[in-house]
Design a protein around this motif. Structure first.
Motif, PDB file in Angstrom:
ATOM      1  N   VAL A  52      -1.005  -0.895  -4.267  1.00  0.00           N
ATOM      2  CA  VAL A  52      -2.307  -0.267  -4.043  1.00  0.00           C
ATOM      3  C   VAL A  52      -2.087   1.195  -3.663  1.00  0.00           C
ATOM      4  O   VAL A  52      -1.452   1.490  -2.649  1.00  0.00           O
ATOM      5  CB  VAL A  52      -3.096  -0.976  -2.930  1.00  0.00           C
ATOM      6  CG1 VAL A  52      -4.501  -0.381  -2.812  1.00  0.00           C
ATOM      7  CG2 VAL A  52      -3.177  -2.474  -3.201  1.00  0.00           C
ATOM      8  N   ALA A  99       0.844  -1.197   0.000  1.00  0.00           N
ATOM      9  CA  ALA A  99       0.000   0.000   0.000  1.00  0.00           C
ATOM     10  C   ALA A  99       0.875   1.241   0.000  1.00  0.00           C
ATOM     11  O   ALA A  99       1.828   1.343   0.779  1.00  0.00           O
ATOM     12  CB  ALA A  99      -0.920   0.007   1.223  1.00  0.00           C
ATOM     13  N   VAL A 138      -7.172   2.883  -5.726  1.00  0.00           N
ATOM     14  CA  VAL A 138      -8.459   2.970  -5.042  1.00  0.00           C
ATOM     15  C   VAL A 138      -8.817   4.392  -4.633  1.00  0.00           C
ATOM     16  O   VAL A 138      -9.902   4.639  -4.120  1.00  0.00           O
ATOM     17  CB  VAL A 138      -8.498   2.052  -3.794  1.00  0.00           C
ATOM     18  CG1 VAL A 138      -8.352   0.604  -4.202  1.00  0.00           C
ATOM     19  CG2 VAL A 138      -7.429   2.436  -2.794  1.00  0.00           C
ATOM     20  N   ARG A 188     -10.070   3.105   3.799  1.00  0.00           N
ATOM     21  CA  ARG A 188      -8.646   3.367   4.029  1.00  0.00           C
ATOM     22  C   ARG A 188      -8.062   2.336   4.988  1.00  0.00           C
ATOM     23  O   ARG A 188      -6.959   1.815   4.772  1.00  0.00           O
ATOM     24  CB  ARG A 188      -8.471   4.773   4.592  1.00  0.00           C
ATOM     25  CG  ARG A 188      -7.034   5.226   4.771  1.00  0.00           C
ATOM     26  CD  ARG A 188      -7.025   6.587   5.430  1.00  0.00           C
ATOM     27  NE  ARG A 188      -7.673   6.535   6.734  1.00  0.00           N
ATOM     28  CZ  ARG A 188      -8.189   7.585   7.366  1.00  0.00           C
ATOM     29  NH1 ARG A 188      -8.155   8.775   6.790  1.00  0.00           N
ATOM     30  NH2 ARG A 188      -8.733   7.452   8.559  1.00  0.00           N
ATOM     31  N   SER A 195      -3.343   4.263  -2.012  1.00  0.00           N
ATOM     32  CA  SER A 195      -4.318   4.732  -1.037  1.00  0.00           C
ATOM     33  C   SER A 195      -4.208   6.251  -0.965  1.00  0.00           C
ATOM     34  O   SER A 195      -3.572   6.874  -1.804  1.00  0.00           O
ATOM     35  CB  SER A 195      -4.060   4.086   0.323  1.00  0.00           C
ATOM     36  OG  SER A 195      -5.026   4.467   1.268  1.00  0.00           O
ATOM     37  N   VAL A 201      -7.639  -1.021   3.223  1.00  0.00           N
ATOM     38  CA  VAL A 201      -6.435  -1.041   2.390  1.00  0.00           C
ATOM     39  C   VAL A 201      -5.209  -1.322   3.251  1.00  0.00           C
ATOM     40  O   VAL A 201      -4.357  -2.148   2.899  1.00  0.00           O
ATOM     41  CB  VAL A 201      -6.275   0.297   1.638  1.00  0.00           C
ATOM     42  CG1 VAL A 201      -4.919   0.356   0.937  1.00  0.00           C
ATOM     43  CG2 VAL A 201      -7.402   0.477   0.634  1.00  0.00           C
ATOM     44  N   TYR A 212     -14.148  -3.914  -1.387  1.00  0.00           N
ATOM     45  CA  TYR A 212     -12.699  -3.958  -1.563  1.00  0.00           C
ATOM     46  C   TYR A 212     -12.135  -5.272  -1.036  1.00  0.00           C
ATOM     47  O   TYR A 212     -11.371  -5.955  -1.724  1.00  0.00           O
ATOM     48  CB  TYR A 212     -12.055  -2.773  -0.847  1.00  0.00           C
ATOM     49  CG  TYR A 212     -10.540  -2.796  -0.881  1.00  0.00           C
ATOM     50  CD1 TYR A 212      -9.850  -2.338  -1.992  1.00  0.00           C
ATOM     51  CD2 TYR A 212      -9.814  -3.281   0.201  1.00  0.00           C
ATOM     52  CE1 TYR A 212      -8.458  -2.362  -2.036  1.00  0.00           C
ATOM     53  CE2 TYR A 212      -8.429  -3.313   0.172  1.00  0.00           C
ATOM     54  CZ  TYR A 212      -7.755  -2.855  -0.951  1.00  0.00           C
ATOM     55  OH  TYR A 212      -6.373  -2.894  -0.983  1.00  0.00           O
ATOM     56  N   LEU A 255     -10.325  -7.952  -3.477  1.00  0.00           N
ATOM     57  CA  LEU A 255      -8.866  -7.860  -3.465  1.00  0.00           C
ATOM     58  C   LEU A 255      -8.187  -9.227  -3.416  1.00  0.00           C
ATOM     59  O   LEU A 255      -7.297  -9.526  -4.219  1.00  0.00           O
ATOM     60  CB  LEU A 255      -8.402  -7.016  -2.276  1.00  0.00           C
ATOM     61  CG  LEU A 255      -6.886  -6.890  -2.120  1.00  0.00           C
ATOM     62  CD1 LEU A 255      -6.288  -6.103  -3.280  1.00  0.00           C
ATOM     63  CD2 LEU A 255      -6.525  -6.242  -0.789  1.00  0.00           C
TER      64      LEU A 255
END
Length: 300
Positions: A175, A61, A95, A186, A177, A189, A159, A163
């Motif tokens: 990813v 992320a 995302v 959030r 964010s 993620v 999500y 995912l």
């Protein structure tokens, strides 16, 4: 432009903009021909670290705690680095639509999204999911979180449901964010990532933003997040805050077990929207490759 990862918006500057000026590019050629063997060996070792084999796909992320730095550029650069060095597939998942989505950094237009994957049956093969993806270059695909720029259509539950079935077809999933995401999405993620890259300005406010991001990860129950986090501090305007103790801030972050890198200004990234890896500054190439190697190591 103050930051290497800042985007101008609007149209691109001429494609001839290089990250390094001509004298520096010429000097780099001389170094490549006559330079020390240790420099070559270091670059080879870093590339090999990015290529390290992994048993299951890794999800990384990329967080941008403030809007002043375009975390999308770092997510794009890391995706390009992984696709260049690795032989397995790489997915760039955006995302957070924001103002500089990955599609614009890659110079492509995606027609489908992760929300589309969530609406259908879980894919049972890469061939089943490939029609939903946007091919960027060899071994690299892009998928936005939602079909539009407003972020509607994807929540935390969708999500999570999409995912895991999707990322198992990729060696690395990057990813993007951001601070503009709904809190639950959030956090989802962050919870689904094996490692984190936090991008911030090399300023007092930027470092404070990094601290807040880490506090949020720990508050969500992830006490191991510092050991799985790499911070990239992006150079701003010279002398913007002469009272800021940058060295002390770096020591503080490293003292918590966090990996810290500094990324200098790059004329190519500042002047254009679409990234051309051939025109990036040499220092940008080197730093991004090292970040990729380090965050992959921490994800394992």
């Amino acid at each position: 432009m103050g930051q290497v990862l800042e985007s101008r918006g609007g149209g691109d500057a001429p494609a001839a903009v290089h990250g390094d000026p001509l004298p520096r590019r010429a000097g780099r050629w001389l170094v490549r021909v006559f330079g020390p063997v240790d420099d070559v060996r270091s670059a080879v070792e870093t590339g090999a670290a990015v290529q390290r084999p992994i048993v299951t796909g890794r999800r990384i992320a990329v967080h941008g705690p403030r809007d002043g730095v375009d975390g999308g550029a770092m997510a794009a650069l890391l995706s390009l680095a992984f696709a260049h060095y690795r032989q397995d597939r790489v997915l760039a998942l955006d995302v957070d639509p924001g103002t500089a989505p990955l599609a614009r950094r890659f110079g492509v237009r995606a027609r489908r999204s992760l929300a589309d994957v969530a609406d259908g049956n879980p894919p049972d093969s890469f061939d089943a999911v490939e029609p939903l993806l946007c091919a960027v270059r060899e071994r690299l695909w892009l998928l936005p979180g939602t079909p539009g720029d407003d972020g509607n259509g994807l929540d935390a539950r969708a999500y999570r449901g999409a995912l895991l079935p999707l990322s198992r077809f990729f060696g690395v999933t990057v990813v993007r964010s951001g601070s503009g995401l709904p809190a639950k999405l959030r956090d989802s993620v962050a919870a689904g990532a094996h490692a984190h890259v936090v991008v911030a300005e090399e300023t007092r406010d930027g470092v404070v933003g990094v601290g807040r991001t880490l506090d949020r990860l720990i508050a969500a129950g992830d006490d191991s997040s510092p050991s799985r986090t790499v911070v990239v501090l992006v150079a701003g305007e010279a002398g913007s805050d002469p009272t800021f103790d940058l060295a002390g801030a770096l020591d503080l972050l490293r003292g918590d077990g966090i990996g810290v890198f500094r990324l200098g200004r790059d004329r190519h990234l500042s002047a254009t929207s679409v990234i051309d890896p051939r025109r990036l500054a040499r220092a940008t190439h080197t730093t991004v490759t090292r970040v990729a190697a380090e965050v992959l190591r921490r994800s394992l």
